[in-house]
Each structure stands twice: as C-alpha cells, then as structure tokens.
Scaffold this active site. Structure first.
Site, short mmCIF file in Angstrom:
data_model
loop_
_atom_site.label_atom_id
_atom_site.label_comp_id
_atom_site.label_asym_id
_atom_site.label_seq_id
_atom_site.Cartn_x
_atom_site.Cartn_y
_atom_site.Cartn_z
N GLY A 1 1.12 4.45 3.95
CA GLY A 1 2.47 4.46 3.56
C GLY A 1 3.28 5.16 2.30
N CYS B 1 -9.83 -20.16 16.19
CA CYS B 1 -9.88 -19.01 14.64
C CYS B 1 -10.10 -20.22 13.38
CB CYS B 1 -8.46 -18.21 14.84
SG CYS B 1 -7.89 -17.43 13.16
N CYS C 1 -8.31 -13.45 13.58
CA CYS C 1 -8.83 -14.07 15.25
C CYS C 1 -9.93 -14.14 15.49
CB CYS C 1 -7.53 -13.95 15.44
SG CYS C 1 -6.29 -15.36 15.77
N CYS D 1 -37.08 -5.12 3.00
CA CYS D 1 -38.95 -4.10 3.17
C CYS D 1 -38.18 -2.86 3.68
CB CYS D 1 -39.84 -5.03 4.25
SG CYS D 1 -39.59 -5.15 6.04
N GLY E 1 0.99 -1.54 -0.07
CA GLY E 1 0.38 -0.26 -0.42
C GLY E 1 0.60 1.29 -0.15
N ALA F 1 -7.91 -7.49 1.09
CA ALA F 1 -6.65 -7.62 1.24
C ALA F 1 -5.79 -7.69 2.55
CB ALA F 1 -5.62 -5.96 0.28
N GLY G 1 -2.17 6.35 2.36
CA GLY G 1 -1.84 7.49 3.02
C GLY G 1 -1.16 6.90 3.68
#
Lengths: 625, 350
Positions: A31, A440, A163, A175, A26, A123, A29
């Site tokens: 990154g 997990c 986890c 509805c 990434g 991701a 922001g």
C-alpha cells in the site's frame, strides 16, 4: 505528476487519470509503495482504507511511516506522507475495516478502479465479492519474501479471486499433536492450544490432554482410561473437568500446571504402550528435578547473534514458563469476569509462554528445541517482507491500472515476480487472465457448493463460524433451510437466532441431501449449500467444502482405484499461489483482549467485527485443527 | 556533531536493529544483515530511478549512502522523484534537495549529499565505496566508473529509466556468493526404521532438503555490452532474442550523447523527430534490423514514469542487497523492463 505534464502519457490516458477516483485497500507494505506511485503518476482522487496501526517491524519497508508514527493509523499517516508528494491531491483516509457494513455496494460503485494491497484471505474474498457486486474492476496483489504477484479481476471477463480453490492451511491430526509429536511445529501448535485452553476462548478442537481415542493406541488405552477415571488426580480424570476450570481451581500455580502437563500427562501417554513400540518413548519432566541442559557453547553462540536467536536450556524454559504463566494470568484477571485472551505473537508473555511450553514438550519427545525468534515465525506465521518486492509489485499494479484506464482491460495480465529468471529469461512472467470458472461458488450465475459434515454432531454455531464465515467468506449471513417451510436457521439480526447456536443440525431436520439457502446482504451474495452427511472425515476434519458434485464423484472414483488416497492432498506446492503479504498485520488490530461483557456499541457492527477477528485469527494460525 | 556515533561492533546487532530489520532478517538471515550494515554506497544521479534505489537500500540498513548529483530539480522530476520537496526546490540542486527525506527513511544509515558533477570528481574519490550505482550518467562516465570499480574491487551498477522503459546493469567482476539449493534426500526405505511414524500419520516430508553452496559468477565490463559485433556469426539470431529494451536504451543513450541531455517534454516534437532519426542511424550502424525497436517508442520515452522507476529500482535495489550480502545468484548482467508490453527480462549481453 506525470498526468499533469503533456507528452509523458497518451492523451486519453492522461484524461482518465486526471478525472478518475480510486480505492486503495490496505496501507501496509504494498500500500505505501502503491500510494506513492499513484500520486506521482497524477492520480489525485484516491481513497485509502486500513484498520491497522503502525508497528516498529513495519518500518523496514513501509517507508511512509517513521518511528514517531508507531501506534498511529496506517491510513492516516500514509495520507499525510503522500500529500507531501502532491499537496493538491485529494486523499481520503479511513482507519477502518473494509468489511464493515458502511462500505456497501454503493460505496464501491463510486470508484473507477479498486486496488487491493491486502495481507489476508478473508478481506480479499470480501473485496472480491464487493467488486463483483458493484461490477468494478479489481487489481489484486500479494508478496511473500522475494516473490510477488499482480492480477486483474473483472466480472464476467476474468476469473474472480475465488474461482479456483486455494490451498488450505496445513493441519495436523489431533493425535499427532496430543499424543505423538515428532516435529517442533507439533509442539508449537500444542503450546498455542495450551495457551487457549488456559486463557483463551474455549475450543474443544484444541484439547491438549492425551487422546485416548488414538486408533493406534487401541487395546490398552481404553482400559487404562477406565481405571484412571476413578482416581481424580490422573490425567484422564482431570481432563474431563476442562483444563481451564482445573487451572482456575489450582490458582494457576506454575508448579501444578507444569507437573500436570509435562509429568502426569506424559506418564499417562507412556501407559498407552502401543504408541511407543516403534517410537522413542517420551521422558516426563519433574518441576523439582529438572535436567541441566545448558551447554558450554551457549555463550559463544550468542556472540554476534540476536538475543532471541539463542535456544534456552530446560531450566530456563521452566522459569520462563512460570513467569509468563503468571503474567498471562494477571492479564486474564484484569480483563474481567468472562474475559479471554487472544494469542498474539507481539505480546511478550504470550510468546514467552508458547516458546517455553513448546520447548519443554519438545525436550520430552526428543525433538530439537527452537529459539524464541524461530517460534515467533512459526507460531505467528510470519511471512517475511522486504521493500524491494513490494516496490516492484506496487509498480506493476499501477501498470495494469493504466491499461484498464486506457480502455485495454483485455490486455491485462497476471504477472508473477520470480526469484530468478525462467528459461525464457523472464524475471517478470506475464500470464493470460483465465476466463471465469462457470462453477465458481462466488461469481457464477447460481452459486452452489457442497459441504461434507456430520449432521448429528455439528452445531449451528460451528456451521456459521467455521463454514459459512470462516471457509465460505460471508460476513453477515442469513441462512434458511430449503425444506419447504423456510425455517430460519441463522439470522444476521443480532439475537434473532441466538437460541439455535448450541443446537445440532439434525435437530432442525438437516440430513444428507439437505439444502441451505444463504444470503449475505452486504456482499449482495446468495449461495446454496448442499449438505452431504458423513460420519467421520479424514484426519479429524470437521467438514470439507467441495466445489461441485462432479468433482466429488471424480474424486471418489479416484479414491477407490488409487493406492494412496492421501497423495492428492496437501502436497508442498504452495509456490504457485502466493497472495499473502504479512498475514497478521492488516486486519489484526492490537486488540488483544475480548471482554465478553459490556456492549453498548452498535450490536450488528460488533458482531461483524468479531467475525472479522475470528477470520484473521485463522489466517494467523499456521495450522488449524 | 560533537559526538560521532561510536563505531558499532561489527559482530553484534543492537536490539533496536533487530526489531527494525526483523522481517528481512527472517528472509535473508543475520549474516546478510551484518554485511549490509558495513556497506558504503555511492549513488550517482538522483532522478526518479535514483530515488527508488536510495529508498530501497537505505531501508535495508546499509552503513552509508552518498548521493552525488550536480543537476537541478526540474518540473519533470515531479513524475517520480519523491525525495524532493517540489514546492520548495524547483531549480535547486537535486542531491542536496533529496538529503532530508532520504535521511528520514532510516536514521541508522549515514546519508550525505554532494552537489558536484561526477565528471569533475578525481579517480581517488571513488575508492572509498564498496558499491557504486550510476544513474543519469553519460556513457563516458559510466565506462569510467566501471573501470574504477574494477580497479578498486568495488561493485558496479548502472541503470536508467526513460518513460515506460528502463534497464539495470551489473558488473560484479568475479563474484562469490552463497546459494541455497534443493538436494534430493534418500527416502527412508522401509517403515521399520526412522521415527516409527506410520505412513498415514507422518506429515509429508518433501524428498529434498535445502543446503547452502558456495558459487562464483564472472561478469563483464559495460563496454563489452556496448560494443557487441552484431554482424558476427549467429548474432542476427541473438539480436532477435534480445529484449527490445536493450536497443531502445541504446537509441536513448545515443540521444543523450548527441544532445548532452535526456529527451524532454519542453522540446517534445523535435526530440521525437531526433529520436526517430537516431533509431534509423544507430540500428543501421549496429547492423541490426530496424524493426527491433518499435516505431512508436518515441511516444513512451519521456520523463521517468513512477511505476517504471519502482519496478526497475526494486530490481536494482535488490541486486545491490544481493551483491553486498553475497547471498543468491545475481542477475548477470542486464535487467530490462518494457512498460509498454510488460516484459521484464534478464539477459547476458557481452
């Protein structure tokens, strides 16, 4: 570079910084800030991956980018800008999705440490699994407005990203959306569904016509529906044809669509009298007789405001509706025979369409209207983002990394950035990392999960897209029924099980108690799914994922004794888990159109990419029905 | 430039600004953004922390930033000063060397650099700024600028980073701000009224609503924080609860006072020795327990570590934005970050 100057860092740490290889996922922001910190600290072997391109709304915080970079690859430009801090650094940039098949376990194993600076759960789930499979420590991060969080994930030592169950996206009963909206968001969801019905991929869950099965309307609706079926022009009859087909046949004529959606369908709703006994009844709108709602105050309100912050009058809504409808139709026509549009908050006509349609519906139901600015936030699920929070979180990310590289992973913490200090004066709140959850469904020895669904109505396609990929986070699953025969239900090889997709689970003998064995080759991940058959789930949900049977049983007994069975779910305590940084921006490329035709690209890659798109589309939606 | 930018109408934001600042306007609102774009800021000292602060507030969209710094670019600046082209500027003035990259961060902000020594600036110089943020300054200059800010009605901030440690200080005098608070709303008593939604269908509203209230907060002068009488009653207990970075910072400020410079790696061993001695003498003079400053702090206080600058500069930058936009409760009056144990605390010391 701190690590190249003796005396700044301890010697052992200095050595590992100088020799280790890092992966940053990434370049948005967090990154941008992270890469700066890493290069200045002295890391000179960094690989950076991001599939996104630069947008003008990034520039208030993603400081490695400038106006002239708009439209270019974030990873590439971030690399070039960071090299100016240290021209000798070795930075490799990938303009690509980390979920691609070329980034397998062997790719991850090359790194000493992986740092996530992502903005979406799909991701994050995937990188979590890759790091578990490769047994590489992962530092995870996220920000939302003034708040932020950093945490460390190491196989066997700490909780993994999956986890604990994450709060699911807020959804509304069908509805409420189709029959009885009472808040602006209900109208916005309806308008997005209308967009998808007219231009997008068909999704039966996104019906926009009156819901005749509304339990509340029982008694009168059915009867009226039966009567109207004879007359083609009435809502019930038209809806049967699918909104899309009907719109195509009417040539996307704005007046016709307007009068069906905002007059005829509303009249039909009015005929469901039970709905309006305690509610204020909706007022249908007529294309040729629109009310004048323009207020004298409009212009003074506009003074000093941003153009998009002004609320439109009903006449303006109607003309924007007609105009954007036409533009979207043109886009659709240009996308070829079987093409569809994907709703994108940054596409002007698409946003105008949803804003106008949502406001027209809001007016009908006496709900306050919203400005285009606000609709963009709500429909696009924009999480506001600022430079300072990202800077702090990126700083903390590196500090946790330094502990790991000093051999002190046991000293790592989850750190929260709060808006105000807590009673113990802490603005940054470090918390001990939790041990892995032995149950997990991702990181335990034998991952297992239970899913409640209706085996007699769910298709294999829905099972794959919404449950196995969408909810359980696999990218290219192989699914086998544990029936002693090893029946293959879903294959990750393109075309092998294509014929199964439209079939219903029960056709394969899947029923209550059946077991599915799922395998994702890329993630090196095996999961057993236990199926619990139910006829109907609460609030029209299609399925429900349950951690383990014990949890389910506990919940069932609570349900029996508790006076309010709904109170456990869905409360507004979303403050404790904030791992979203601008959820629309990293995995959503500016690909607006999906042409279903021509495909000479590598098939499996294409399939994968599509599933990624599907995932991030879900992230983008504030509500999923 | 022949044509200076036309004084922008302070009431309206251009569409360009709306697009650029979109994500933050959605967070702090249009009024806050308008206040930011009127703010003239002076940044004294542009080391690693100064660079972070400059980046954060220029990105936010203030009106102007003046960078004042007489020091030269050193090797140690490469640890954290990302606004300087280090291949070209070793030995050059720090302010002038930072100008180009700072301006590139946001062309809508007017950025200028001044290579003079803050000590040589007449009092009048400081009058034209709404905010002054002082880093890399001597204690004497910090106190002087704080005085001037009080006299001129401007907002005063100070901060520094030493290795793994950093602090930020604010004196906003009498500060008025708007704050959103959660208020309890009376629950709808029976299902008979309201919008008629049956309980099962109604989306679950929280029983609170957000209202904006106006508040005032009083700050104190930096000298009050530096002249605390730790021998007074109850103060020994307070010292124990005070973040250790306060006392670590005091030792480092004392070093700067004595040596007229910050500790540096070129004299690593002798500086460490001097710091150890100062730890003893200063804490004895303050009459606090010497163990309040960990003995090994000398191993972690050289240069400015980039991630530490990011944390302290992030908090400091946000405090400037908060104070200028008069939104949200500011941190009164210190923030301390200790990168060795990871603590980040706000404390009121005076």
């Amino acid at each position: 570079m701190a690590a190249s100057i003796n005396g700044v860092l301890e010697q052992t740490l200095q050595k590992s910084i100088n020799s280790c290889k890092l992966l940053v996922v990434g370049a948005g922001g967090i990154g941008c800030e992270l890469i700066k910190n890493l290069v200045l600290t002295g890391f000179h072997d960094v690989e950076l991956i991001d599939l996104d391109t630069i947008d003008v709304s990034n520039l208030n915080r993603q400081f490695l980018f400038r106006k002239e970079h708009v439209g270019k690859s974030k990873a590439e430009v971030a690399k070039e800008s960071a090299l100016k801090f240290n021209p000798n650094a070795n930075i490799v940039a990938y303009h690509d999705s980390i979920m691609g098949p070329e980034y397998g376990v062997d790719f991850f194993k090359r790194f000493a440490l992986v740092m996530n600076a992502l903005d979406n759960r799909a991701a994050r789930n995937h990188v979590n699994r890759m790091c578990l499979a490769a047994d590489i420590p992962l530092i995870e991060s996220g920000t939302a407005g003034y708040l932020g969080q950093v945490t460390v994930i190491k196989k066997g030592l700490t909780e993994c990203y999956e986890c604990q169950p994450k709060p699911t996206q807020k959804s509304f009963p069908g509805c409420t959306i189709r029959n009885t909206p009472s808040e602006p968001i209900h109208c916005i969801v309806w308008a997005k569904h209308l967009f998808n019905q007219l231009f997008g991929e068909d999704d039966p869950d996104q019906d926009v016509s009156p819901d005749t099965e509304d339990p509340e309307a029982a008694g009168d609706a059915g009867e009226v529906a039966l009567q109207s079926e004879a007359k083609e022009s009435v809502a019930g009859g038209v809806a049967r044809k699918s909104t899309r087909m009907w719109a195509q046949q009417s040539g996307y004529e704005p007046e016709k669509i307007f009068n069906k959606m905002f007059r005829d369908d509303i009249r039909y709703l009015l005929s469901m009298e039970n709905l309006w006994k305690k509610r204020k009844a909706p007022l249908p709108l007529e294309w040729n007789n629109l009310p004048n709602t323009a207020q004298d105050g409009d212009h003074s309100a506009q003074l000093g405001g941003i153009r998009d912050q002004r609320v439109w009058s009903i006449c303006e809504c109607a003309s924007v509706f007609a105009e954007s409808l036409k533009l979207c139709k043109d886009q659709l026509m240009n996308s070829g025979d079987c093409g569809t549009l994907v709703w994108d908050k940054d596409d002007e006509p698409a946003l105008n369409f949803v804003t106008s349609a949502a406001n027209l519906r809001a007016h009908i139901f006496h709900i306050p209207l919203k400005s285009k600015f606000d609709v963009k936030s709500m429909a696009g699920n924009i999480i506001p983002a600022i430079a300072t929070t990202n800077a702090i979180i990126a700083g903390l990310l590196v500090m946790e990394g330094l502990k790991i590289l000093s051999g002190n992973i046991d000293k790592c913490k989850t750190v929260y950035l709060n808006r105000q200090p807590n009673p113990r004066k802490k603005l940054l709140v470090p918390c001990v990392l939790d041990k892995p959850n032995p149950k997990c469904y991702v990181c335990s020895e034998k991952p297992e999960v239970t899913v409640r669904l209706n085996t007699t109505t769910m298709t294999v396609h829905t099972l794959e897209e919404k449950i196995i990929k969408g909810s359980l986070g696999m990218v290219a699953p192989d699914v086998e029924i544990d029936d002693g025969k090893g029946t293959i239900l879903i294959s990750s090889e393109e075309g092998e099980t294509e014929g199964n997709m439209g079939k219903i689970l029960s056709e394969f003998g899947i029923r209550n108690g059946s077991r599915l064995k799922c395998d994702d080759f890329l993630q090196v991940y095996n999961l057993n799914i236990n199926i619990l058959h139910v006829e109907k789930l609460k609030e029209d949900k299609e399925f429900e994922v349950i951690g383990d049977i014990a949890e389910l049983q506990a919940q069932a007994s609570a349900d029996n004794t508790g006076p309010d069975t709904n109170s456990q779910e869905d409360d507004d305590d979303d403050d404790d888990l904030i791992m979203e940084d601008e959820p629309t921006e990293i995995t959503t490329p500016s690909r607006k159109r999906k042409a279903n035709g021509a495909s000479d690209a590598d098939l499996s890659t294409k399939k994968l990419k599509r599933s990624i798109d599907a995932n991030c589309q879900e992230d983008e939606d504030i509500v999923v029905l | 430039m022949l044509v200076t930018m036309v004084e922008q109408d302070s009431l309206t934001l251009t569409e360009d600004e709306a697009a650029l600042y979109d994500r933050q306007i959605r967070l702090w609102g249009l009024d806050a953004q308008k206040r930011l774009r009127a703010a003239k800021v002076l940044l004294v000292g542009i080391g690693g922390l100064g660079a972070e602060v400059a980046k954060n507030i220029v990105l936010s969209g203030i009106k102007s930033l003046t960078i004042l710094d007489h020091q030269q670019v050193t090797e140690a600046a490469r640890c954290s000063q990302f606004l300087i082209d280090h291949t070209a500027h070793l030995g050059h003035n720090r302010a002038l060397s930072s100008l180009e990259r700072t301006q590139l961060l946001n062309p809508m902000v007017s950025v200028s650099a001044d290579a003079a020594d803050v000590a040589d600036k007449p009092d009048d110089f400081f009058r034209s700024f709404d905010v002054i943020c002082a880093t890399c300054c001597s204690e004497q200059q910090l106190l002087r600028i704080n005085d001037l800010c009080r006299a001129n009605g401007s907002l005063f901030f100070a901060g520094d980073v030493f290795g793994y440690y950093g602090y930020m200080f604010a004196d906003l005098n009498q500060h008025e701000f708007a704050e959103e608070v959660q208020q309890k709303v009376k629950a709808v008593a029976d299902a008979g009224d309201g919008d008629g939604e049956p309980a099962a269908k109604r989306s679950k509203h929280s029983a609170t609503e957000t209202v904006t209230v106006k508040k005032t907060m009083t700050f104190t002068h930096l000298k009050d924080a530096l002249t605390i009488d730790w021998t007074a009653e109850g103060m020994a207990k307070k010292a124990k609860k005070t973040p250790d970075t306060y006392f670590i910072t005091r030792v480092l400020m004392e070093f700067c006072k004595v040596h007229k410079r910050a500790p540096r790696v070129s004299s690593l061993e002798s500086d460490k020795e001097a710091l150890t001695k100062l730890r003893h003498s200063l804490l004895t003079a303050l009459a606090v327990d010497e163990s309040l400053v960990p003995q090994d702090f000398v191993n972690f206080c050289f240069a400015e570590l980039s991630p530490v600058c990011a944390v302290v500069g992030g908090v400091l930058g946000q405090e400037i934005i908060k104070a200028v936009s008069q939104r949200d409760a500011p941190h009164n009056n210190f923030f301390f970050y200790n990168g060795v144990n990871g603590s980040g605390m706000v404390d009121l010391l005076c």
